[in-house]
Design a protein around this motif. Structure first.
Motif, short mmCIF file in Angstrom:
data_model
loop_
_atom_site.label_atom_id
_atom_site.label_comp_id
_atom_site.label_asym_id
_atom_site.label_seq_id
_atom_site.Cartn_x
_atom_site.Cartn_y
_atom_site.Cartn_z
N PRO A 258 35.78 2.25 -6.65
CA PRO A 258 36.01 3.48 -7.42
C PRO A 258 37.45 3.55 -7.93
O PRO A 258 38.38 3.09 -7.28
CB PRO A 258 35.73 4.59 -6.41
N ALA A 259 37.60 4.15 -9.10
CA ALA A 259 38.92 4.30 -9.72
C ALA A 259 39.82 5.18 -8.86
O ALA A 259 39.34 6.09 -8.17
CB ALA A 259 38.77 4.90 -11.12
N GLU A 260 41.10 4.90 -8.91
CA GLU A 260 42.08 5.67 -8.14
C GLU A 260 42.47 6.92 -8.92
O GLU A 260 43.46 6.94 -9.66
CB GLU A 260 43.29 4.80 -7.81
N LEU A 261 41.67 7.94 -8.78
CA LEU A 261 41.89 9.24 -9.41
C LEU A 261 41.77 10.32 -8.35
O LEU A 261 41.04 10.15 -7.37
CB LEU A 261 40.83 9.50 -10.49
N ASN A 262 42.45 11.44 -8.56
CA ASN A 262 42.31 12.52 -7.58
C ASN A 262 40.91 13.12 -7.69
O ASN A 262 40.23 12.96 -8.71
CB ASN A 262 43.41 13.58 -7.77
N PRO A 263 40.44 13.79 -6.65
CA PRO A 263 39.06 14.31 -6.63
C PRO A 263 38.73 15.21 -7.81
O PRO A 263 37.60 15.16 -8.33
CB PRO A 263 38.99 15.07 -5.30
N GLU A 264 39.68 16.02 -8.25
CA GLU A 264 39.42 16.94 -9.35
C GLU A 264 39.15 16.19 -10.66
O GLU A 264 38.18 16.49 -11.38
CB GLU A 264 40.61 17.89 -9.53
N LEU A 265 40.00 15.19 -10.97
CA LEU A 265 39.80 14.40 -12.18
C LEU A 265 38.51 13.58 -12.10
O LEU A 265 37.81 13.41 -13.10
CB LEU A 265 40.99 13.47 -12.41
N THR A 266 38.22 13.08 -10.91
CA THR A 266 36.99 12.30 -10.72
C THR A 266 35.77 13.15 -11.06
O THR A 266 34.90 12.74 -11.83
CB THR A 266 36.90 11.79 -9.26
N LYS A 267 35.69 14.34 -10.48
CA LYS A 267 34.56 15.23 -10.74
C LYS A 267 34.48 15.63 -12.21
O LYS A 267 33.40 15.69 -12.80
CB LYS A 267 34.65 16.48 -9.87
N GLN A 268 35.65 15.87 -12.81
CA GLN A 268 35.69 16.30 -14.21
C GLN A 268 35.16 15.19 -15.13
O GLN A 268 34.34 15.45 -16.02
CB GLN A 268 37.12 16.67 -14.60
N MET A 269 35.61 13.95 -14.91
CA MET A 269 35.17 12.85 -15.76
C MET A 269 33.69 12.56 -15.56
O MET A 269 32.96 12.29 -16.53
CB MET A 269 36.02 11.60 -15.47
N GLN A 270 33.22 12.59 -14.32
CA GLN A 270 31.80 12.37 -14.07
C GLN A 270 30.94 13.46 -14.71
O GLN A 270 29.87 13.19 -15.26
CB GLN A 270 31.54 12.29 -12.57
N LYS A 271 31.43 14.69 -14.66
CA LYS A 271 30.70 15.81 -15.28
C LYS A 271 30.63 15.63 -16.79
O LYS A 271 29.57 15.85 -17.41
CB LYS A 271 31.40 17.13 -14.94
N ILE A 272 31.72 15.19 -17.40
CA ILE A 272 31.71 14.96 -18.85
C ILE A 272 30.73 13.84 -19.19
O ILE A 272 30.00 13.92 -20.19
CB ILE A 272 33.12 14.64 -19.37
N ALA A 273 30.70 12.79 -18.37
CA ALA A 273 29.75 11.69 -18.61
C ALA A 273 28.31 12.20 -18.58
O ALA A 273 27.48 11.82 -19.42
CB ALA A 273 29.95 10.59 -17.56
N GLU A 274 28.01 13.06 -17.63
CA GLU A 274 26.66 13.63 -17.54
C GLU A 274 26.39 14.56 -18.73
O GLU A 274 25.25 14.60 -19.25
CB GLU A 274 26.50 14.39 -16.23
N ASP A 275 27.42 15.27 -19.20
CA ASP A 275 27.26 16.13 -20.38
C ASP A 275 26.99 15.30 -21.64
O ASP A 275 26.20 15.70 -22.50
CB ASP A 275 28.52 16.98 -20.59
N VAL A 276 27.66 14.15 -21.75
CA VAL A 276 27.41 13.25 -22.88
C VAL A 276 25.96 12.76 -22.83
O VAL A 276 25.28 12.70 -23.86
CB VAL A 276 28.39 12.05 -22.86
N PHE A 277 25.50 12.41 -21.65
CA PHE A 277 24.12 11.96 -21.46
C PHE A 277 23.15 13.00 -22.01
O PHE A 277 22.17 12.67 -22.69
CB PHE A 277 23.88 11.72 -19.96
N THR A 278 23.44 14.26 -21.72
CA THR A 278 22.59 15.36 -22.20
C THR A 278 22.75 15.58 -23.70
O THR A 278 21.76 15.74 -24.42
CB THR A 278 22.94 16.66 -21.44
N ALA A 279 23.99 15.59 -24.19
CA ALA A 279 24.25 15.87 -25.60
C ALA A 279 23.59 14.86 -26.53
O ALA A 279 23.09 15.22 -27.60
CB ALA A 279 25.76 15.89 -25.84
N LEU A 280 23.56 13.60 -26.12
CA LEU A 280 22.97 12.55 -26.96
C LEU A 280 21.48 12.33 -26.67
O LEU A 280 20.88 11.41 -27.19
CB LEU A 280 23.73 11.24 -26.77
N ARG A 281 20.90 13.20 -25.84
CA ARG A 281 19.45 13.16 -25.50
C ARG A 281 19.08 11.84 -24.82
O ARG A 281 17.99 11.31 -25.01
CB ARG A 281 18.58 13.32 -26.75
#
Length: 343
Positions: A258-281
């Motif tokens: 796993p990338a060396e990121l703090n927990p807050e940034l990790t959750k934020q980036m993963q959430k955006i990835a899931e949002d992209v998954f939804t946005a592009l159907r």
């Protein structure tokens, strides 16, 4: 289960696709599947009756990824029937006799939804997302428009068609083909004097390009399977940026998962990835690419609907970080893909 692993083709990412296909083919074979590795363009010239029971190493003549793009015209010359059709001899018959086709294709005519639409019409089941979401994700200009609608942070940019006048005054910037992949035709432009050469290279690969803000910082990727983000991987090329050579030549890039990121940034980036998954159907699985600037601001660059499955590919490394080995990852992709067909 009878599986066709479909690879190759005539896109600039042909070599990558063949190596992805070889890895998937060997993994599924090790798990007891009846598997055929097939080049979608060259096809199969022999009798297809009972083909899944033939004792043959279908990956025997597959080569490695070269440092430069494959010579597509040379590949076209190999085909005996000299047809321009993407689908080679026997491909449709063999795929129709399978339980599912594992798409190991990358780039044009594999990742853009055309083949998925044809398979839908023919009743052929396949891995990955459907034709609509494939097309949306493949066109980076459309993706950026959807990112804006769904409040997904992405670099500012413009779409430019061949021969069209445009205004751009921010340097450095990135020039890339609107419907391309594997960083083929991508350049970082530092001044107006460099722009013409970069545009010429990009337009040689497509009629539309994206010019966008250059984000200085760290690069990451996040795989998503069945709407759930995997661990984040950081990509740090030893020289230059994450271009075609650095993506596929072993030892060119340091990858940390796993990338060396703090927990807050990790959750934020993963959430955006899931949002992209939804946005592009999107359905089944995909991989999103990100930049993190010096102020810890996240920018999504694009989504890859058929991510690479080579020895150096990112998605397999992310899955391994949570205990999913490569053969199990291939099985999971098949399992999740079959959900598309449940009534």
């Amino acid at each position: 289960m009878k599986v066709v692993v479909l690879a190759g083709g005539i896109s600039t990412e042909r070599d990558v696709s063949l190596v992805s296909g070889t890895m998937i083919y060997k993994a599924l074979k090790s798990k007891g599947y009846k598997v055929i590795l097939l080049d979608v363009f060259l096809g199969y010239e022999g009798n297809t009756d009972g083909i899944f029971d033939i004792d043959k190493d279908w990956a025997e003549n597959i080569g490695d990824i070269k440092e430069s793009n494959p010579d597509i015209e040379q590949i076209k010359g190999i085909r005996k029937d000299k047809s321009e059709s993407l689908l080679g001899p026997g491909v449709i018959d063999i795929c129709r006799n399978s339980d599912i086709v594992f798409l190991a294709l990358h780039g044009e005519n594999g990742e853009d939804g055309k083949l998925q639409a044809a398979f839908d019409l023919l009743g052929i089941k396949y891995t990955g997302t459907d034709y609509i979401s494939s097309a949306l994700a493949m066109d980076k200009a459309i993706s950026k428009e959807l990112f804006a609608i769904y409040n997904i942070p992405t670099p500012a940019g413009i779409r430019v068609k061949k021969g069209e006048e445009f205004e751009w005054n921010t340097y450095p910037c990135v020039v890339k083909v609107s419907c391309g992949g594997s960083s083929v035709g991508v350049t970082i432009v530092h001044s107006r004097s460099e722009m013409d050469a970069s545009l010429s290279e990009a337009f040689s690969l497509g009629n539309e390009v994206i010019i966008e803000q250059y984000i200085k910082g760290r690069e990451f990727s996040v795989g998503v399977i069945d709407h759930k983000a995997l661990p984040i991987i950081e990509i740090a090329p030893l020289v230059g940026f994450y271009d075609y050579k650095n993506k596929y030549q072993a030892g060119s890039t340091i990858e940390t998962c796993p990338a060396e990121l703090n927990p807050e940034l990790t959750k934020q980036m993963q959430k955006i990835a899931e949002d992209v998954f939804t946005a592009l159907r999107l359905k089944t699985y995909a991989r999103m690419d990100f930049m993190l600037n010096e102020n810890n601001e996240i920018f999504c660059l694009e989504a890859n609907t058929l991510p690479g499955m080579t020895p150096t590919s990112l998605l397999p490394q992310e899955a391994k970080a949570i205990g999913i080995e490569f053969p199990e990852l291939c099985e999971k992709i098949i399992e999740v893909s079959l959900k598309k067909y449940q009534k």
